[in-house]
Every structure is written in structure tokens, then in C-alpha cells.
Design an enzyme around this catalytic site. Structure first.
Site, mmCIF file in Angstrom:
data_model
loop_
_atom_site.group_PDB
_atom_site.id
_atom_site.type_symbol
_atom_site.label_atom_id
_atom_site.label_comp_id
_atom_site.label_asym_id
_atom_site.label_seq_id
_atom_site.Cartn_x
_atom_site.Cartn_y
_atom_site.Cartn_z
ATOM 1 N N SER A 195 0.778 -1.155 0.201
ATOM 2 C CA SER A 195 0.127 0.003 0.000
ATOM 3 C C SER A 195 0.752 1.419 -0.007
ATOM 4 C CB SER A 195 -0.887 0.058 1.227
ATOM 5 O OG SER A 195 -1.791 -1.057 1.364
ATOM 6 N N ASN A 243 -6.141 -9.170 -8.170
ATOM 7 C CA ASN A 243 -6.143 -9.727 -7.148
ATOM 8 C C ASN A 243 -7.309 -10.380 -6.578
ATOM 9 O OD1 ASN A 243 -6.565 -6.870 -6.684
ATOM 10 N ND2 ASN A 243 -7.183 -7.635 -4.641
ATOM 11 N N HIS A 255 4.599 -10.070 1.862
ATOM 12 C CA HIS A 255 3.533 -11.016 2.263
ATOM 13 C C HIS A 255 2.810 -11.789 1.668
ATOM 14 C CE1 HIS A 255 -0.431 -8.961 2.918
ATOM 15 N NE2 HIS A 255 0.364 -7.900 2.775
ATOM 16 N N CYS A 259 -9.919 -6.816 1.896
ATOM 17 C CA CYS A 259 -9.992 -5.457 2.381
ATOM 18 C C CYS A 259 -11.577 -5.089 2.296
ATOM 19 C CB CYS A 259 -9.439 -4.402 1.530
ATOM 20 S SG CYS A 259 -7.586 -5.159 1.270
HETATM 21 C C1 LIG Z 1 -2.170 -6.959 -0.791
HETATM 22 C C2 LIG Z 1 -2.102 -6.078 -1.973
HETATM 23 C C3 LIG Z 1 -1.751 -4.681 -1.813
HETATM 24 C C4 LIG Z 1 -1.338 -4.108 -0.631
HETATM 25 O O1 LIG Z 1 -0.233 -4.537 0.051
HETATM 26 P P1 LIG Z 1 0.098 -4.610 1.747
HETATM 27 O O2 LIG Z 1 1.450 -5.025 1.922
HETATM 28 O O3 LIG Z 1 -1.191 -5.261 2.241
HETATM 29 O O4 LIG Z 1 -0.183 -3.006 2.017
HETATM 30 C C5 LIG Z 1 -1.584 -3.916 -3.030
HETATM 31 N N1 LIG Z 1 -2.059 -4.188 -4.078
HETATM 32 C C6 LIG Z 1 -2.422 -5.497 -4.347
HETATM 33 C C7 LIG Z 1 -2.789 -5.934 -5.838
HETATM 34 C C8 LIG Z 1 -2.550 -6.421 -3.516
HETATM 35 O O5 LIG Z 1 -3.077 -7.706 -3.681
#
Ligand SMILES: *Cc1c(COP(=O)(O)O)cnc(C)c1O
Length: 393
Positions: A72, A151, A201, A325
């Protein structure tokens, strides 16, 4: 009861080899890399090494890799940083309707600050149209931000073609590659990518660490001000264990990329085939190699995604009804709405995402477990009852 984790797109565990490399940086190797003694040199070298590993995986220079506090933050930095550094050239940004909220909400924030944002439509499989992109570009456009892979429904965008268009028109191109890394090949040079976001992660590294690749020579404002870390572009004492972890995780992912992709694709297609045997079920997103290898997203008509998840949880299966989210809110997924699903159908969606720990036994267990759940939920559904009585209206 089996325990089947199928939510790898929400987060992954940290691989044991990754954790092992991280551990000393919590204890004996704790020196501040900005200081001038032995244990500080050790941590500074560890950061340099992680930077090199990531540069190798992306095909960029180590100096173009910047560590952030996650995916993020990387998205926020790329978009706000370019918007603020280039406001004299223009105030127009192009993105899509199917981005992660880290991109969408950042763009919405900038709209309140006087920027103009075009949110490109996608087709029924989630792809943007390259002519739409070309037509959206004006002489005020400063940035195009389009995700590498979605995602929720796994759509892999034509990144190289988008990069080519942006390069020809002299516009910066940022891509959120959080879901792509470790799942599809990435080459920032070949694909003409100017900026790219990653997160630890989602690729068997730790949470709270990410990367923004920034092509050399790009003018971008800082998001986090303070000390001179990350070549004075991102302040704050480095998360050394996290940096070591994401470096190792991405190195491992890159080394195993081909065999991982092959295995995930086989499991994915087996799961899709099994689930599509259930009547009134549709696959969301594309098939084949334009879909993320581990992504399955289906809609079961006449029922709610949340009730499916609850029943699955009862059988030891962890899935998601969209992105982590948005779950908890009653709004259907913005991605499913963007591919043209009506509200009612978008509610009945289930996302199952596979990863390293997934097995063929897991897939078969899910294929066995889901149909009776759907049948039971439909038998309780007034929508199903209506449909049986009146048919399609
Ligand atoms: C998980 C995700 C994020 C956010 O990443 P974080 O490390 O959780 O802040 C941003 N973009 C996509 C496509 C994601 O899957």
C-alpha cells in the site's frame, strides 16, 4: 477434518528458509545501518544484498530498488509522488476500475486535491482495452497506473503493450505487481515499466515490508520525510529483518518460478473444472495463461458469498468472497461490478487462491465439499425458490 488454506492472495505464511535468514537481525545483528561500527556494517551489507536480489528478479539496478512499509505504501508513494512532482506538467492520471484500493483510494484522494483521474473500463474478463488507454491520454496526463495482475479475478494485463504506449507518449507508467511477483515473469526493462510495487507477505515473506522500483532519472517527491535512508527518498530506520526477508522470499520465488507456475496452473484448472460442474456456476476472469496460476473465482447464483464462506469455514476451508479489504462490508466487489456482473450475482462469489502449500488432495477435498453446501444454501434461498417457480425473468 482437513485444514485447507486457499486464501494465498490475501496473505501467505513466511517460508522457514526466509524466517531463518531474518532471525539474527532481531537479536545479535541489531546495529543501526546508519552508524559506524562492525554490527552496523553487517546490517548495511544485509540491506545491500537484499536490494541486489530484488534487482536481479526484476531486471533492474540495485539503486532503483526502494524499501517501503508494504504494498500500500509503495502504491501511495508512486502515485502521490509523481502527482506532486509533475503538477506543473499536468494534473491528469489514468488508472482502471479494477485496481486494488491502495491505488483507487489514492486516486480518489488526489481528485479531492484537484487532480483529474480517468478510470478505464474493463471487458467481461477484466482486461483493459489498449485503444481506450490511447484515447484517454491528453497533454495533461502525467501518470498511468495499471495493475499487473488482479487480486480478485486473476486477470493479467497486457503490461508490455501498456508500457510501450506510455513510453511513446512520454508518460510515466506505474504497475502494482503485488499479485504478480513470484507467479508470473516480470522484467521491468523489457516491459517498459517506470515504477512497480511489491509486497513481502504475498510471496512467502513477512508483512509490513514492500518495494517500490523507481527507474533511474524519474523525478518523484517523497512520501515519508525525515532521515537520509534509502538514498534520501524514504526516511525511517530500516526494517532490516523485513528487508532481509523480502529479499530472500523474492529470490526463492524467482528461482522456482517455472515449476511453481506449472504446478499452480494444474491445480487451478482442476479446481475450476470441479467447481464448474455445479449448476448455475460461472467462472469470473479469463482462462489459460492470461490468468494468475493460483487464482480461482466463481459465482454461484442465488446465494450469498458470505454464507458460502461460513459453511466452508465449518469444513476447515479458508476462502474469500473477494478481497480481504472489502469483506466485512456489504457492498459487492468493485471488480465483479466492473466486469459487468449485476449486484445480485456479484454477491454470490467465492475466491479460492492456491499457493505453495496447496496439494491435489486439498483441491479434491474442496471439489467434494462445495456442491452439497451450495445445494443446501440454495434450498434455503428465496431467490432459488423464485427461479424454480418462474424460471428466468
Ligand atoms: C495486498 C495487495 C496490496 C497491498 O499490500 P500490503 O502490503 O498489504 O499493503 C496492494 N495491491 C494488491 C494487488 C494487493 O494484492
Amino acid at each position: 477434518m482437513r485444514n485447507v488454506y486457499m486464501d494465498y492472495a490475501a496473505t501467505t505464511y513466511v517460508k522457514p528458509e526466509v524466517l531463518e535468514e531474518m532471525l539474527p537481525y532481531f537479536t545479535e545483528k541489531f546495529g543501526n545501518p546508519s552508524s559506524f561500527y562492525g554490527i552496523s556494517r553487517t546490517t548495511k551489507m544485509a540491506i545491500d544484498e537484499a536490494r541486489l536480489k530484488i534487482a536481479k528478479a526484476l531486471n533492474c539496478k540495485a539503486e532503483e530498488v526502494y524499501f517501503t512499509g508494504g504494498g500500500s505504501e509503495a502504491d501511495n508513494w508512486a502515485i502521490k509522488g509523481i502527482a506532486s512532482a509533475h503538477k506543473n506538467k499536468g494534473n491528469h492520471i489514468i488508472t482502471t476500475k479494477v485496481e486494488h484500493h491502495a491505488v483507487l483510494h489514492t486516486c480518489e484522494y488526489l481528485e479531492k486535491q484537484g487532480y483529474e483521474v480517468t478510470y478505464l473500463d474493463v471487458d467481461k474478463e477484466g482486461f483493459i482495452n489498449l485503444d481506450d488507454l490511447k484515447n484517454a491520454i491528453t497533454d495533461k496526463t502525467i501518470l498511468v497506473s495499471i495493475m499487473f495482475a488482479n487480486n480478485e479475478i486473476g486477470t493479467i494485463q497486457p503490461i508490455k503493450e501498456i508500457g510501450e504506449i506510455c513510453k511513446q507518449r512520454n508518460i510515466y507508467f506505474h504497475t502494482d505487481a503485488v499479485q504478480a511477483v513470484g507467479n508470473v515473469p516480470i522484467d521491468v526493462k523489457e516491459m517498459n515499466i517506470d515504477m512497480l510495487s511489491l509486497a513481502g507477505h504475498k510471496v512467502y515473506g513477512p508483512k509490513g515490508i514492500g518495494v517500490l522500483y523507481i527507474r533511474q532519472g524519474i523525478k518523484i517527491d517523497n512520501l515519508i520525510h525525515g532521515g537520509g535512508q534509502e538514498r534520501s527518498r524514504r526516511a525511517g530506520t530500516e526494517n532490516i529483518a523485513g528487508i532481509v526477508g523480502i529479499g530472500k522470499a523474492i529470490e526463492l520465488a524467482n528461482d522456482n518460478l517455472e515449476s511453481h507456475m506449472k504446478r499452480m496452473t494444474e491445480l487451478r484448472d482442476r479446481l475450476i473444472d470441479g467447481l464448474l460442474k455445479i449448476p448455475y456456476t460461472r467462472l469470473n476472469g479469463p482462462t489459460g495463461d492470461k490468468r494468475l496460476p493460483g487464482n480461482v473465482n466463481v459465482c454461484f447464483r442465488f446465494i450469498e458469498g458470505e454464507s458460502i464462506l461460513l459453511s466452508l469455514d465449518f469444513e476447515g476451508i479458508c476462502g474469500s468472497s473477494g478481497s480481504a479489504c472489502t469483506s466485512g462490508s456489504l457492498d459487492p466487489s468493485h471488480v465483479l461490478l466492473a466486469i459487468g456482473l449485476p449486484h445480485e450475482r456479484a454477491h454470490g462469489s467465492l475466491r479460492l487462491t492456491l499457493g505453495e502449500g496447496s496439494t491435489i488432495e486439498d483441491v479434491d477435498y474442496v471439489i467434494e465439499t462445495v456442491p452439497p453446501i451450495i445445494e443446501r444454501l440454495r434450498n434455503m434461498s428465496p431467490l432459488w425458490d423464485d427461479f424454480l417457480k418462474k424460471g428466468e425473468n
